[in-house]
Design an enzyme around this catalytic site. Structure first.
Site, PDB file in Angstrom:
ATOM      1  CD1 TRP A 183      25.786  37.207  93.874  1.00 25.35           C
ATOM      2  CD2 TRP A 183      24.565  39.082  93.858  1.00 25.35           C
ATOM      3  NE1 TRP A 183      24.520  36.887  94.337  1.00 25.35           N
ATOM      4  CE2 TRP A 183      23.750  38.029  94.346  1.00 25.35           C
ATOM      5  CE3 TRP A 183      24.006  40.358  93.769  1.00 25.35           C
ATOM      6  CZ2 TRP A 183      22.421  38.201  94.733  1.00 25.35           C
ATOM      7  CZ3 TRP A 183      22.680  40.543  94.159  1.00 25.35           C
ATOM      8  CH2 TRP A 183      21.905  39.476  94.635  1.00 25.35           C
ATOM      9  CG  ASN A 184      24.901  42.233  97.873  1.00 26.35           C
ATOM     10  OD1 ASN A 184      25.943  41.605  98.054  1.00 26.35           O
ATOM     11  ND2 ASN A 184      24.196  42.728  98.866  1.00 26.35           N
ATOM     12  CE  LYS A 207      34.002  31.902  94.968  1.00 27.06           C
ATOM     13  NZ  LYS A 207      33.331  33.031  94.333  1.00 27.06           N
ATOM     14  N   PRO A 208      36.082  37.038  95.001  1.00 26.25           N
ATOM     15  CG  PRO A 208      36.701  38.617  93.391  1.00 26.25           C
ATOM     16  CD  PRO A 208      37.207  37.445  94.176  1.00 26.25           C
ATOM     17  N   GLY A 258      27.330  36.795 102.793  1.00 25.59           N
ATOM     18  CA  GLY A 258      26.505  36.025 101.876  1.00 25.59           C
ATOM     19  C   GLY A 258      25.310  35.432 102.583  1.00 25.59           C
ATOM     20  CB  SER A 259      23.092  32.664 101.663  1.00 20.14           C
ATOM     21  OG  SER A 259      23.930  31.511 101.634  1.00 20.14           O
ATOM     22  CD  GLU A 280      26.583  42.587 106.464  1.00 21.26           C
ATOM     23  OE1 GLU A 280      25.866  42.846 105.483  1.00 21.26           O
ATOM     24  OE2 GLU A 280      27.426  43.377 106.931  1.00 21.26           O
ATOM     25  CB  CYS A 314      22.658  42.331 103.872  1.00 18.83           C
ATOM     26  SG  CYS A 314      23.561  41.169 102.836  1.00 18.83           S
ATOM     27  CD  GLU A 412      18.067  37.984 102.810  1.00 15.60           C
ATOM     28  OE1 GLU A 412      18.612  39.087 102.990  1.00 15.60           O
ATOM     29  OE2 GLU A 412      18.680  36.895 102.863  1.00 15.60           O
TER      30      GLU A 412
END
Length: 543
Positions: A183-184, A207-208, A258-259, A280, A314, A412
């Site tokens: 989402w960022n 898939k957003p 993502g995470s 990433e 990130c 994080e």
């Protein structure tokens, strides 16, 4: 992914009188003025789903749109459509595919105000930070629009026996790429990552995150206008634990941002199917301020590096490592600039920082700061939520005296929080910077560029910026960008950013004689002949 519901403000979050972080002037336009029923209908045309879900704006918590939510069966059907379209798309000449990217480049710049509104409404970020996404996307579109034909061209190589063996390397598209987008950065991390896949001849099923899907759908609509066949880019929406695994289960290659926790699950699922993936993931990025740094430049760079997009980036800075001889002076300058920042939700330029994106982010930021303070850390500035501006606003925050086992020391935060650490020499600085399982980005500040490059080479991160926080390396799209360690696998940008979406094939044509005993040679004579030939090729420096 992050829970996007509006968070209740903590009871002690109201700003004190004279709080130095000021709200920016509000804009008169509302979400309803931008996200009209006509826009939603246009952007969601062709999307399938058996139910609906809603997206909300972090600025107020109000609903932006109802969106179709896909089932695993819908995802499977999307892959069927994408595969059929991909075969036709891949047959087009690469220069024709590249021309679509160059037209898209121009359309984005011409229509940027539309997408800036959407990015702000869906993510809560300031408009200048939204424009960074526009910049990144058009840089990628221009680069791959110009360079893709050379990246993908047939390449000749020296064969095992020069002149007798002719070798050609071909690049074939992988097929249908499954892409899972956070989402960022909903524009840059959706279409920006998809562009090299498309120009390489692939289709994409994406898939957003549902809360920022309108931005990705806007990009899809514009790329179709630029000439991309509609079926080549499929978008499926829905809950991450349901739709995400379905995308991975059908993809010929997976691109995930993502995470780290979810990235490990994606990698395991892709590996089980023997398909490749690029990841990433998270970061705990350090900025090193050396003793000879220009402190004003470094302080201004720290503001950008720590608080761009509310720290929800990130490659943003969460650890500030400052030489002890200049630490007090630097912190004073940095804190003064941070206190002067303007927070706001205007759909216009002027705010220095916007909102956090969701309730979970606000809770994480608050918990990290509260935990650090409870264990003895000092809040230099910030440290409070700002419900007077919006339900998910949090002040840009500087912490001093952070140490293990404080959560903010190692985990994080992904918010507008940075911790100050002091070091005595470069050896200690490098050791502190590398003392993390992550390795995504770093920043080094010094007046001596040679010294900066030398320190940079010792840091275990995929990118290092000297006298800049993150934009110089990320924006240099000819060079690879990605993470080491727990920050991921693979790279975006440059040759690696497009080659990952291809399958290399070697075609070797042998002429005149085989690579085996021939012309009446015995095995022994053939072995002696090849021994002499190999020595000769080394003497002639053949590769």
């Amino acid at each position: 992914m992050t829970d996007q519901e509006t968070a209740p403000a903590p009871a002690n979050s109201a700003p004190a009188d004279g709080n130095p972080v000021a709200p920016a002037v509000a804009d008169a336009r509302t979400a309803a003025d931008v996200v009209t029923p006509e826009l939603v209908t246009r952007l969601t045309r062709g999307l399938t789903g058996s139910s609906t879900t809603a997206g909300h704006t972090p600025f107020t918590g109000e609903k932006l749109a109802d969106l179709p939510e896909a089932s695993p069966e819908d995802v499977a059907e999307a892959f069927v459509r994408a595969r059929e379209a991909q075969r036709r798309w891949a047959r087009r000449p690469v220069r024709e595919r590249a021309a679509v990217l160059l037209r898209f480049h121009d359309l984005v710049l011409a229509r940027q105000q539309e997408v800036l509104d959407l990015i702000q409404l869906e993510t809560g970020k300031a408009r200048l930070h939204a424009h960074e996404e526009v910049q990144a996307v058009v840089l990628a579109a221009r680069h791959y629009g110009r360079k893709a034909p050379s990246y993908l061209r047939r390449k000749g190589h020296t064969g095992v026996v020069p002149t007798l063996t002719k070798v050609t390397e071909l690049r074939h598209p992988r097929g249908v790429v499954g892409q899972i987008v956070p989402w960022n950065y909903p524009l840059e991390l959706s279409v920006g990552d998809a562009l090299p896949a498309f120009v390489a001849g692939n289709a994409v099923v994406m898939k957003p995150d549902t809360e920022t899907a309108l931005t990705a759908l806007w990009a899809r609509d514009l790329l179709i206008e630029a000439g991309l066949p509609r079926e080549v880019w499929q978008v499926v929406l829905g809950e991450g634990p349901v739709v995400g695994p379905a995308v991975v289960a059908h993809a010929d290659y997976v691109s995930f941002t993502g995470s780290t926790r979810t990235g490990r699950e994606v990698a395991q699922s892709a590996a089980a199917r023997l398909v490749g993936c690029s990841l990433e993931l998270g970061g705990k990025n350090a900025m090193l301020v050396l003793a000879d740094a220009d402190l004003d430049r470094a302080a201004q760079g720290a503001v950008r590096g720590c608080f761009a997009s509310g720290g929800q980036l990130c490659i943003s800075i969460e650890r500030l490592l400052v030489h002890e001889s200049v630490a007090e002076d630097f912190v004073e300058r940095f804190a003064a600039r941070t206190r002067a920042m303007r927070l706001g939700s205007a759909l216009a330029y002027g705010a220095d920082m916007g909102s956090l994106v969701g309730a979970r982010q606000l809770q994480t930021v608050s918990a990290h700061v509260d935990d650090a303070v409870a264990q003895g850390a000092k809040v230099v500035t910030g440290g409070r939520a700002r419900p007077d501006i919006g339900p998910l606003f949090y002040e840009p925050t500087i912490l001093d005296g952070v140490r293990a086992p404080m959560t903010v020391c190692t985990e994080e935060t992904f918010g507008p929080v940075v911790s100050i650490y002091r070091f005595g020499d470069e050896e200690e600085a490098v050791a502190l910077a590398n003392d993390t399982p992550y390795g995504l980005n770093a920043s080094v500040w010094t007046k001596d560029a040679r010294r900066g490059r030398a320190v940079a080479a010792r840091l275990r991160t995929g990118t290092v910026n000297v006298n800049e926080s993150y934009a110089a390396a990320y924006g240099s799209v000819r060079a690879p960008m990605g993470g080491m360690g727990d920050s991921g696998l693979g790279r975006r940008h440059g040759s690696e950013g497009i080659w990952k979406y291809t399958e290399p094939q070697t075609v070797a044509v042998q002429r005149l004689m085989p690579l085996a005993p021939s012309f009446g040679m015995s095995d022994e004579k053939y072995a002696a002949f090849m021994t002499r030939s190999l020595r000769a090729m080394k003497a002639l420096r053949l590769k």
